[in-house]
Design an enzyme around this catalytic site. Sequence first.
Site, short mmCIF file in Angstrom:
data_model
loop_
_atom_site.label_atom_id
_atom_site.label_comp_id
_atom_site.label_asym_id
_atom_site.label_seq_id
_atom_site.Cartn_x
_atom_site.Cartn_y
_atom_site.Cartn_z
N ASP A 23 58.61 10.36 29.00
CA ASP A 23 58.54 8.91 28.80
C ASP A 23 59.90 8.35 28.43
O ASP A 23 60.77 9.07 27.92
CB ASP A 23 57.48 8.55 27.74
CG ASP A 23 57.74 9.17 26.38
OD1 ASP A 23 58.15 10.35 26.33
OD2 ASP A 23 57.57 8.47 25.37
N GLU A 47 56.80 10.59 23.32
CA GLU A 47 57.80 10.89 22.29
C GLU A 47 58.40 9.60 21.76
O GLU A 47 58.68 9.46 20.59
CB GLU A 47 58.92 11.78 22.86
CG GLU A 47 59.75 12.47 21.77
CD GLU A 47 60.91 11.62 21.27
OE1 GLU A 47 61.45 11.93 20.19
OE2 GLU A 47 61.29 10.65 21.93
ZN LIG Z 1 64.44 11.40 23.63
#
Ligand SMILES: [Zn+2]
Length: 378
Positions: free
Chosen positions: A68, A133
């Site tokens: 992501d 994340e």
């Molecule tokens: Zn990163």
Amino acid sequence: MSDTLELARDLIARPSLTPDDAGCQRMMAERLAVLGFRIEHLRFNGVDNLWARRGDARPLFVFAGHTDVVPTGPVGKWHSPPFEPTLRDGMLYGRGAADMKGSLAAMVTACERFVAAHPAHRGAIGFLITSDEEGPSVDGTVRVVETLVARGESMDWCLVGEPTCVKQLGDTIKNGRRGSLTGLLTVRGKQGHVAYPQLADNPVHRAAAALAELIAIRWDEGNAHFPPTSLQIANIHAGTGASNVIPGELVAQFNLRYSTQQTHAGIMARVHALLDHHGLDYSLEWTHSGAPFLTQPGVLSQAVQHAVRDCAGIEAELSTSGGTSDGRFIAPTGAQVIELGPLNASIHQVDECVAVADLDRLSAIYQRVLELLLVEER
Ligand SMILES: [Zn+2]
């Protein structure tokens, strides 16, 4: 065009805004399956995660990272569209180029060359890739780690591909990160007319002295691996907007980045004692987003430093600076965790980029780490 550059471009072309993976993990999984990795797509509450493993033996070496990316910001300010990978002056531009699709591409191509040369390597190789994340980090790495722990699958070494370098590829590797603790403080008073302060109770005045004392605390001096703990006020609000009204409440938000000299419980107790001492009517909500973690210099850090020396010709410095990372979920399992990725100067910015030469060099470093750890000395 090198394999690593080509794969990095294919990944950047997929607009994988957190938590959308946009097919990046499938693209990686296809390449890894060809190499003999067992593929598991672990989806938790709409978050895609990939666990891939080649071999059943120990030690288990794991590449960890995320597909992501953060939002682009104003697209008009980019010199080329953020999801159209573009080469300019030896740089590859696009959202995620440095954080961290370049690293993901380098990990895959490093494995391809390594497995071709050492099909019967010792131990096992894993990939732990999430698409959560940059967001809440609730259904990503932490859930995969829980799944692995529950089935008794232990990691020995983990290399996280976060962008760690400052001026030159290989100059900095992370062997830990500081903890992060946020407090949301509400101080209550009594709203009233500024001309009649005796009938009101000004929470700004009450909080000012306490906040001044809070920001003056020297928490610690850090230690051999950590910089000193720091507290920063991030937001402060009070007032109705009118100049003749004493506000009824003040809200302040502060964040601590703390070293292993502190515990979050110890910090919380000290802040409460300070606020109580000032006699405030307050409430305080805490969010603890990560405890500090540290991997002592050892087999993994030495292998990474050795690989940087071999492939980049420089000495990599160990550091625990910067924000937190998903390493905080992996280190508590007992695995050694080291982070090494490209230069971090442009991450999360407009015109994020990575040097094309660094992509190939990073892939070579990752391959060298595999050789140092998973090929028997003879
Ligand atoms: Zn990163």
